[in-house]
Design a protein around this motif. Structure first.
Motif, PDB file in Angstrom:
ATOM      1  N   TYR A  44       0.924  -1.250  -0.111  1.00  0.00           N
ATOM      2  CA  TYR A  44       0.033  -0.183  -0.190  1.00  0.00           C
ATOM      3  C   TYR A  44       0.884   1.208  -0.122  1.00  0.00           C
ATOM      4  N   ALA A  45       0.242   2.296  -0.535  1.00  0.00           N
ATOM      5  CA  ALA A  45       0.922   3.676  -0.437  1.00  0.00           C
ATOM      6  C   ALA A  45       0.128   4.775  -0.426  1.00  0.00           C
ATOM      7  N   LEU A  46       0.458   6.058   0.142  1.00  0.00           N
ATOM      8  CA  LEU A  46      -0.237   7.020  -0.098  1.00  0.00           C
ATOM      9  C   LEU A  46       0.467   8.000  -0.992  1.00  0.00           C
ATOM     10  N   THR A  47      -0.513   8.516  -1.981  1.00  0.00           N
ATOM     11  CA  THR A  47       0.000   9.248  -2.998  1.00  0.00           C
ATOM     12  C   THR A  47      -0.859  10.375  -3.438  1.00  0.00           C
ATOM     13  N   ASP A  48      -0.381  11.266  -3.912  1.00  0.00           N
ATOM     14  CA  ASP A  48      -1.242  12.603  -4.481  1.00  0.00           C
ATOM     15  C   ASP A  48      -2.012  11.945  -5.743  1.00  0.00           C
ATOM     16  N   ARG A  49      -3.168  12.307  -6.013  1.00  0.00           N
ATOM     17  CA  ARG A  49      -3.812  11.879  -7.068  1.00  0.00           C
ATOM     18  C   ARG A  49      -3.254  12.173  -8.415  1.00  0.00           C
ATOM     19  N   ALA A  50      -2.451  13.009  -8.559  1.00  0.00           N
ATOM     20  CA  ALA A  50      -1.892  13.693  -9.896  1.00  0.00           C
ATOM     21  C   ALA A  50      -0.825  12.801 -10.137  1.00  0.00           C
ATOM     22  N   THR A  51       0.214  12.588  -9.223  1.00  0.00           N
ATOM     23  CA  THR A  51       1.184  11.552  -9.408  1.00  0.00           C
ATOM     24  C   THR A  51       0.393  10.082  -9.919  1.00  0.00           C
ATOM     25  N   TRP A  52      -0.417   9.712  -9.128  1.00  0.00           N
ATOM     26  CA  TRP A  52      -0.916   8.514  -9.557  1.00  0.00           C
ATOM     27  C   TRP A  52      -1.517   8.238 -10.799  1.00  0.00           C
TER      28      TRP A  52
END
Length: 283
Positions: free
Chosen positions: A201-209
């Motif tokens: 799992y990871a937390l990411t900003d939506r734009a980078t994803w």
């Protein structure tokens, strides 16, 4: 006054992204001149998403000011700016940005845009977070299961947001560092690659994803929690504290990105038909 780092040394010290141009001479012992390039200290999310590559040529064409962008974690960007090793910040940690201004390093913070964070993970979702609505509950489930979690671990805006969520979950993941909790100490793109490789799992900003091209079986498993709101601000470095900065160019950039032209440029930026940042200057 404290000499500012030559641009080449700044790139080396901050692990400058591939977006940055070739090394440039220092402005070490005199105030920056009107023709000097603007050093923009920003985040890996603005680079990895493609936003900087979209915005900066527009600003350069409209202003005649050359921009050299350093894309690192927000914590690194703020520390560099506090040394006077950059002219303007475009980052995403409102609390830290306001503290930077309060400590006399910046002339003021202005809202620029926002998006949100998402929790991504393997489609199999071993911790069952897709059935949950709140990010802290999802992190608590990941910890209870001991499912792999890839963390930025770099004091970036994303990492600081993650740590706030762990605190809300009443979970300290640091004792598990090196087991299920993996601190990568890298930018968002590299962390997502690691998460995919580890089925983590990871937390990411939506734009980078959205711009990330190696998703494989990973997908967004939790989104929409108001805690995942992700605001960006612009802060010119204060020339009264750091006389070597290119103050006129920094103010020109801050005014442009919060003005009609910059806000329209942000609104027009899309990846695969998806708008990734919402302009909110003056709102």
């Amino acid at each position: 006054m404290t000499p500012r780092l030559p641009f080449g040394a700044l790139l080396l010290a901050l692990s400058l992204s591939a977006l940055a141009p070739a090394l440039a001479p220092a402005r070490a012992d005199e105030d920056a001149g009107a023709g000097d390039p603007l050093i923009l200290l920003s985040t890996t999310s603005t680079e990895n998403s493609g936003l900087l590559a979209h915005l900066l040529p527009l600003f350069e064409a409209q202003s005649g000011i050359e921009v050299r962008a350093v894309a690192v974690g927000t914590g690194q960007a703020l520390r560099a700016a506090a040394r006077g090793d950059g002219d303007v910040l475009l980052t995403h940690d409102r609390t830290a940005e306001e503290r930077f201004v309060a400590e006399g390093h910046g002339t003021g913070r202005r809202d620029v845009m926002y998006n949100d964070f998402v929790l991504v993970g393997p489609a199999g979702d071993p911790a069952g977070i897709a059935a949950l609505d709140e990010a802290p509950a999802a992190l608590a489930a990941i910890a209870a299961r001991g499912a792999p979690f890839a963390s930025r671990g770099d004091e970036s805006g994303t990492h600081r947001a993650e740590m706030r969520l762990w605190a809300e979950a009443s979970v300290d993941p640091l004792p598990a560092s090196g087991t299920w909790y993996r601190e990568m100490g890298q930018g968002m793109g590299a962390v997502l690659n690691a998460a995919v490789a580890m089925d983590a799992y990871a937390l990411t900003d939506r734009a980078t994803w959205a711009a990330f091209g190696n998703k494989r079986g990973h997908r967004i498993l939790l989104e929409g929690d108001p805690r995942l709101f992700n605001p960006y601000g612009v802060v010119p470095v204060d020339p009264a504290r750091h006389p070597g900065v290119n103050a006129d160019a920094a103010e020109a950039f801050a005014s442009w990105i919060t003005g009609p032209a910059g806000q329209a440029a942000i609104a027009s930026f899309e990846v695969d038909g998806q708008r990734l940042f919402v302009p909110n200057a003056g709102s």
